[in-house]
Design an enzyme around this catalytic site. Structure first.
Site, PDB file in Angstrom:
ATOM      1  N   HIS A  75       0.841  -1.198   0.000  1.00 42.91           N
ATOM      2  CA  HIS A  75       0.000   0.000   0.000  1.00 42.91           C
ATOM      3  C   HIS A  75       0.874   1.244   0.000  1.00 42.91           C
ATOM      4  CE1 HIS A  75      -4.056  -1.708   1.665  1.00 42.91           C
ATOM      5  NE2 HIS A  75      -3.611  -2.367   0.618  1.00 42.91           N
ATOM      6  N   TYR A 209      -8.798   5.412   8.229  1.00 44.31           N
ATOM      7  CA  TYR A 209      -8.875   5.783   9.641  1.00 44.31           C
ATOM      8  C   TYR A 209      -9.890   6.923   9.724  1.00 44.31           C
ATOM      9  CZ  TYR A 209      -4.528   3.218  10.636  1.00 44.31           C
ATOM     10  OH  TYR A 209      -3.569   2.240  10.793  1.00 44.31           O
ATOM     11  N   PRO A 304      -3.199  -0.248  19.412  1.00 42.03           N
ATOM     12  CA  PRO A 304      -3.061  -0.724  18.028  1.00 42.03           C
ATOM     13  C   PRO A 304      -3.145   0.350  16.951  1.00 42.03           C
ATOM     14  CG  PRO A 304      -5.203  -1.342  18.925  1.00 42.03           C
ATOM     15  CD  PRO A 304      -4.433  -0.736  20.051  1.00 42.03           C
ATOM     16  N   LYS A 308       1.854  -0.636  15.274  1.00 39.54           N
ATOM     17  CA  LYS A 308       3.296  -0.678  15.530  1.00 39.54           C
ATOM     18  C   LYS A 308       3.771  -1.924  16.271  1.00 39.54           C
ATOM     19  CE  LYS A 308       4.882   2.762  13.529  1.00 39.54           C
ATOM     20  NZ  LYS A 308       5.019   2.243  12.221  1.00 39.54           N
ATOM     21  N   TYR A 394       4.619   6.202  10.390  1.00 37.07           N
ATOM     22  CA  TYR A 394       3.735   5.079  10.052  1.00 37.07           C
ATOM     23  C   TYR A 394       4.485   4.068   9.187  1.00 37.07           C
ATOM     24  CZ  TYR A 394      -0.710   2.725   9.083  1.00 37.07           C
ATOM     25  OH  TYR A 394      -1.725   1.812   9.011  1.00 37.07           O
TER      26      TYR A 394
END
Ligand code: PHB
Length: 401
Positions: A75, A209, A304, A308, A394
């Site tokens: 992604h 998100y 979560p 990570k 990220y």
């Protein structure tokens, strides 16, 4: 008492312990793994499904990347969405953050469950010694050059002697509690996640998100036919309060965007996940010269949001494997001596990032928090500096950061 001797006694056969055994084996350092659960149990636990670029690079480098490359999905980034309080349903904003453009690094969708299966297959192929379903695991003589791990198996007592003990047994295992007078930092959160797995093709190309006044929602996936969703729920939520209709309606409301539809399907798994940040130091015990090294959840827990947990465990283990190989093969202790400090620096970076993502995205019911969160979301989706900060964390900082 059955006596056994190895170079590295690894407590815990989850991804941290099994990857450590794999990395050590590649460099000719022998290890034995002990685990309280069964092999089937460890291999079927559902965990987060996002791998950082550096995790993928490492797994590929050490021969664990074949299925990942075949079945995993690369992604470029994530979608961030919000619907401000008072905004009509469907009129929120959804923005794409392109990590590749921002940092040159991608992320991969490949479940931790799959990583674990690959590790188990590789361990079997090389004849790795793993004792599953052991009881009464205890660590001894960690301040001497002959530490050991004792356990019972099928009613018989065992002692495993080693040069070093690696504690990879999570936050409830015996390794963490074998550290005398640890320093610990903890943050609890006033919400949990309701996680579901559903047999339905993802309704999105990349993860969403979503901030919503009712609570956070996350649309993730495991494959072209399996989707993973999370809903922010109050702590102590009972699954009985969440029949299928309530779950799908909640998700549809929180992800609502004009012109976009959430596909639904049979729910195959559901659970409530508490959220916690926790760091324990030192990651070597007794501090300084001890023979116990902690890696992964044994030393730290992240909520979560941002996925990570596994990536941080892999980073610990990559450092630890290098340090133990230099020490046990070449007698060079410098990396082992640096391990606790080097590892904990990255731990705090990920602890901050996970806390930051969590507090940016979860509804608290406080109007001041709401405005700060929306302001932050606008900043990370409109400023290149803001977006790059999120993307860099990220997609993962390089191993050894
Ligand atoms: C997951 O797919 O389980 C997942 C993905 C991203 C997160 C957390 C969990 O931030």
């Amino acid at each position: 008492m059955h006596e056994e001797r190895t170079r590295v006694a690894i407590v815990g056969a989850g991804p941290a312990g099994m990857l450590l055994a794999h990395l050590l084996d590649r460099e000719g350092v022998e290890s034995v793994v002990v685990e309280t659960r069964s092999e089937e149990y460890v291999a079927s636990r559902i965990r987060a499904g996002i791998l950082e670029q550096s995790t993928v690079d490492l797994l590929r480098e050490v021969g664990l990347g074949d299925r990942l490359v075949r079945e995993g999905e690369e992604h470029r980034g994530i979608h961030l969405q919000w619907t401000a309080p008072g905004q009509p349903a469907g009129h929120g904003e959804r923005h794409h953050l392109d990590f590749v453009e921002l940092t040159g690094r991608a992320v991969w969708v490949y479940g931790q469950t799959e990583v674990q299966k690959d590790l188990v297959v590789a361990a079997r192929a090389r004849g790795q010694a793993v004792h599953y379903e052991v009881d009464d695991t205890a660590l001894h003589d960690l301040d001497t050059d002959s530490p050991s791990v004792t356990f019972t198996k099928d009613g018989e007592q065992h002692r495993l002697r080693a040069d070093v003990v690696a504690g990879c047994d999570g936050s409830f295992g015996p390794s963490r509690s074998a550290v005398p007078e640890p320093r610990a930092w903890e943050r609890t959160y006033p919400y949990s996640w309701l996680g579901i797995l559903a047999d339905v093709a993802p309704s999105t190309d990349e993860l969403i998100y979503a901030w919503h006044p009712e609570g956070f929602a996350l649309h993730s996936m495991r494959s072209h036919t399996v989707s993973r969703f999370y809903l922010q729920v109050p702590n102590d939520t009972s699954l009985d309060d969440w029949p299928d209709d309530r779950i799908w309606e909640g998700l549809a409301r929180r992800f609502a965007l004009d012109g976009w539809t959430l596909e639904t399907g049979p729910i195959t798994d559901r659970s409530v996940l508490p959220m916690r940040s926790f760091v324990q130091a030192p990651m070597r015990s007794p501090e300084g010269q001890g023979r116990l090294f902690l890696a992964g959840d044994a030393a730290h827990i992240v909520p979560p949001t941002g996925a990570k947990g596994l990536n941080l465990a892999v980073a610990d283990v990559a450092l630890l494997a290098r340090a133990l190989v230099a020490w046990l093969r070449e007698g060079d202790v410098s990396l082992a001596d640096a391990y606790a400090d080097t590892a904990v620096r990255r731990v705090w970076r990920c602890t901050h990032f996970s806390w930051w993502m969590t507090t940016m995205l979860h509804a608290t019911g406080d109007p001041f928090d709401e405005q700060l969160q929306l302001s932050q979301l606008r900043w990370v989706t409109s400023s290149e500096a803001g977006a790059t900060g999120l993307a860099e964390n990220y997609a993962g900082l390089p191993i050894g950061f």
